[in-house]
Design a protein around this motif. Structure first.
Motif, PDB file in Angstrom:
ATOM      1  N   SER A   1       0.821  -1.213   0.000  1.00  0.00           N
ATOM      2  CA  SER A   1       0.000   0.000   0.000  1.00  0.00           C
ATOM      3  C   SER A   1       0.848   1.253   0.000  1.00  0.00           C
ATOM      4  CB  SER A   1      -0.929  -0.012   1.222  1.00  0.00           C
ATOM      5  OG  SER A   1      -0.166  -0.105   2.427  1.00  0.00           O
ATOM      6  N   ALA A   2       2.074   1.179   0.475  1.00  0.00           N
ATOM      7  CA  ALA A   2       2.985   2.325   0.516  1.00  0.00           C
ATOM      8  C   ALA A   2       3.980   2.230  -0.628  1.00  0.00           C
ATOM      9  CB  ALA A   2       3.718   2.370   1.855  1.00  0.00           C
ATOM     10  N   PRO A   3       4.550   3.364  -1.055  1.00  0.00           N
ATOM     11  CA  PRO A   3       5.556   3.325  -2.124  1.00  0.00           C
ATOM     12  C   PRO A   3       6.716   2.409  -1.749  1.00  0.00           C
ATOM     13  CG  PRO A   3       4.823   5.569  -1.741  1.00  0.00           C
ATOM     14  CD  PRO A   3       4.224   4.737  -0.641  1.00  0.00           C
ATOM     15  N   LEU A   4       7.203   1.697  -2.742  1.00  0.00           N
ATOM     16  CA  LEU A   4       8.285   0.747  -2.508  1.00  0.00           C
ATOM     17  C   LEU A   4       9.629   1.462  -2.480  1.00  0.00           C
ATOM     18  CD1 LEU A   4       7.084  -2.052  -4.963  1.00  0.00           C
ATOM     19  CD2 LEU A   4       6.858  -2.037  -2.479  1.00  0.00           C
ATOM     20  N   ASP A   5      10.524   0.900  -1.700  1.00  0.00           N
ATOM     21  CA  ASP A   5      11.876   1.453  -1.600  1.00  0.00           C
ATOM     22  C   ASP A   5      12.672   1.036  -2.841  1.00  0.00           C
ATOM     23  OD1 ASP A   5      14.338   2.383  -0.927  1.00  0.00           O
ATOM     24  OD2 ASP A   5      14.621   1.056   0.801  1.00  0.00           O
ATOM     25  N   PRO A   6      13.143   1.982  -3.661  1.00  0.00           N
ATOM     26  CA  PRO A   6      13.914   1.619  -4.863  1.00  0.00           C
ATOM     27  C   PRO A   6      15.148   0.785  -4.547  1.00  0.00           C
ATOM     28  CG  PRO A   6      13.250   3.920  -4.935  1.00  0.00           C
ATOM     29  CD  PRO A   6      12.927   3.421  -3.557  1.00  0.00           C
ATOM     30  N   THR A   7      15.754   1.050  -3.413  1.00  0.00           N
ATOM     31  CA  THR A   7      16.939   0.268  -3.043  1.00  0.00           C
ATOM     32  C   THR A   7      16.585  -1.187  -2.801  1.00  0.00           C
ATOM     33  OG1 THR A   7      17.911   2.245  -2.018  1.00  0.00           O
ATOM     34  CG2 THR A   7      18.837   0.101  -1.411  1.00  0.00           C
ATOM     35  N   ALA A   8      15.418  -1.400  -2.165  1.00  0.00           N
ATOM     36  CA  ALA A   8      14.970  -2.769  -1.919  1.00  0.00           C
ATOM     37  C   ALA A   8      14.672  -3.488  -3.220  1.00  0.00           C
ATOM     38  CB  ALA A   8      13.737  -2.766  -1.022  1.00  0.00           C
ATOM     39  N   LEU A   9      14.124  -2.767  -4.190  1.00  0.00           N
ATOM     40  CA  LEU A   9      13.851  -3.382  -5.491  1.00  0.00           C
ATOM     41  C   LEU A   9      15.151  -3.759  -6.206  1.00  0.00           C
ATOM     42  CD1 LEU A   9      10.916  -1.151  -6.800  1.00  0.00           C
ATOM     43  CD2 LEU A   9      10.791  -3.448  -5.812  1.00  0.00           C
ATOM     44  N   THR A  10      16.134  -2.883  -6.082  1.00  0.00           N
ATOM     45  CA  THR A  10      17.427  -3.178  -6.696  1.00  0.00           C
ATOM     46  C   THR A  10      18.077  -4.396  -6.047  1.00  0.00           C
ATOM     47  OG1 THR A  10      17.742  -0.827  -7.195  1.00  0.00           O
ATOM     48  CG2 THR A  10      19.700  -2.247  -7.245  1.00  0.00           C
ATOM     49  N   ASN A  11      17.966  -4.469  -4.730  1.00  0.00           N
ATOM     50  CA  ASN A  11      18.518  -5.633  -4.016  1.00  0.00           C
ATOM     51  C   ASN A  11      17.780  -6.911  -4.413  1.00  0.00           C
ATOM     52  OD1 ASN A  11      20.356  -3.990  -2.686  1.00  0.00           O
ATOM     53  ND2 ASN A  11      18.995  -3.682  -0.910  1.00  0.00           N
ATOM     54  N   LEU A  12      16.465  -6.774  -4.632  1.00  0.00           N
ATOM     55  CA  LEU A  12      15.694  -7.934  -5.060  1.00  0.00           C
ATOM     56  C   LEU A  12      16.183  -8.440  -6.411  1.00  0.00           C
ATOM     57  CD1 LEU A  12      13.312  -9.921  -4.964  1.00  0.00           C
ATOM     58  CD2 LEU A  12      11.859  -8.090  -5.892  1.00  0.00           C
ATOM     59  N   ALA A  13      16.380  -7.531  -7.356  1.00  0.00           N
ATOM     60  CA  ALA A  13      16.870  -7.926  -8.677  1.00  0.00           C
ATOM     61  C   ALA A  13      18.243  -8.578  -8.582  1.00  0.00           C
ATOM     62  CB  ALA A  13      16.915  -6.711  -9.599  1.00  0.00           C
ATOM     63  N   THR A  14      19.091  -8.048  -7.734  1.00  0.00           N
ATOM     64  CA  THR A  14      20.430  -8.621  -7.562  1.00  0.00           C
ATOM     65  C   THR A  14      20.353 -10.023  -6.954  1.00  0.00           C
ATOM     66  OG1 THR A  14      21.346  -6.398  -7.238  1.00  0.00           O
ATOM     67  CG2 THR A  14      22.684  -8.265  -6.507  1.00  0.00           C
ATOM     68  N   THR A  15      19.464 -10.186  -5.974  1.00  0.00           N
ATOM     69  CA  THR A  15      19.301 -11.489  -5.330  1.00  0.00           C
ATOM     70  C   THR A  15      18.773 -12.526  -6.310  1.00  0.00           C
ATOM     71  OG1 THR A  15      18.868 -10.420  -3.199  1.00  0.00           O
ATOM     72  CG2 THR A  15      18.171 -12.712  -3.443  1.00  0.00           C
TER      73      THR A  15
END
Length: 296
Positions: A3-17
């Protein structure tokens, strides 16, 4: 997605993982919505997306790496491969329920139809043997002869439904005739002989037509349809040429009255005097010495 805006850093970490997961070839940069509450991360697998290796990657390490990797958001693994994983898991769970439920229903129906407890169990065993032989033939051809990595995960339950239905039909055709002859007074062996003589050719002819119809699916060039067509064709041939006309009558002849318990066999001796009487009256109807009937 949350429901809240996503953290871009977390998305980048997700892609890396996700990119570090074995079996993953490439991961595109996250693509977020305009409000930033959802994002799409496209993952390209190293294996064929319909292969067992790809489904094992999605089911195991990829989902483990994705779930819970973005704090405060729900991460879902979608796509065709993930859908196949869910369908395969559901089919496995359903198979464990469908097999015993179908077996119980078939035994009840056969028992009521034939009024024979052991006979119904024998017919179910024959159907089970037909299914086992059919699935074994599919595995031998496509895994060992043609070198496939595996058979389609839907084949076992689909084959079970087809082979059980068709195999039971042919068994009923022969068993119903044996039951009729047995109740009329024939011995178990004589009832089996009459059923084979009169009904086995019908079952065989129907089996040839139906087997050829399903075997035509092997010409489609689609692996799962070819496996299904071959498997059902083999099951029909086994049921129509081995189980129904040979094994079922043989079991009834070997087990004798126990096969038909508690069906009662009517005495056939009442028909003999009538035939004998007819044979005795025939000479009396024409007297060779007088040329006239006894009444004259």
């Amino acid at each position: 997605m949350g429901s809240a805006p996503l953290d871009p850093t977390a998305l980048t970490n997700l892609a890396t993982t996700l990119a570090a997961v074995p079996g993953v070839s490439n991961v595109a940069p996250p693509s977020a919505t305009t409000d930033g509450t959802a994002a799409l991360v496209t993952v390209v697998l190293a294996d064929d997306p319909y292969s067992d290796a790809a489904m094992a990657t999605v089911e195991g390490p990829l989902r483990d790496a994705a779930h819970g990797s973005v704090p405060g958001a729900d991460v879902y693994v979608g796509g065709q491969t993930s859908a196949f994983v869910d369908v395969r898991d559901q089919l496995r769970a359903d198979t464990g329920r469908v097999f015993p439920i179908a077996a119980v229903i078939i035994v009840v129906i056969l028992g009521l139809l034939l009024t024979a407890l052991l006979g119904a169990v024998n017919l179910l065993v024959c159907v089970a043997l037909t299914f086992t032989a059919t699935l074994g033939a599919v595995v031998l051809l496509y895994l060992h002869a043609l070198g496939y990595a595996g058979i389609d995960f839907s084949i076992p339950i689909v084959l079970y439904l087809f082979v059980v239905a068709i195999g039971t039909d042919y068994n009923i055709l022969i068993a119903a005739r044996m039951h009729e002859e047995y109740r009329a007074g024939a011995s178990p062996r004589e009832a089996a002989r009459l059923a084979i003589t009169h009904d086995a050719p019908t079952a065989s002819a129907a089996g040839i037509i139906l087997a050829c119809t399903f075997a035509s699916l092997m010409l489609t060039g689609i692996a799962n349809l070819a496996e299904l067509g071959f498997g059902v064709a083999v099951g029909i041939v086994v049921a129509a040429f081995l189980m129904a006309p040979l094994l079922v009558p043989a079991l009834s002849a070997l087990e004798g009255r126990a096969f038909w318990w508690p069906t009662r066999r009517h005495a056939a001796s009442g028909q003999v005097p009538a035939q004998a009487a007819g044979q005795e009256q025939e000479p009396a109807a024409q007297d060779p010495t007088s040329g006239t009937s006894p009444a004259s």
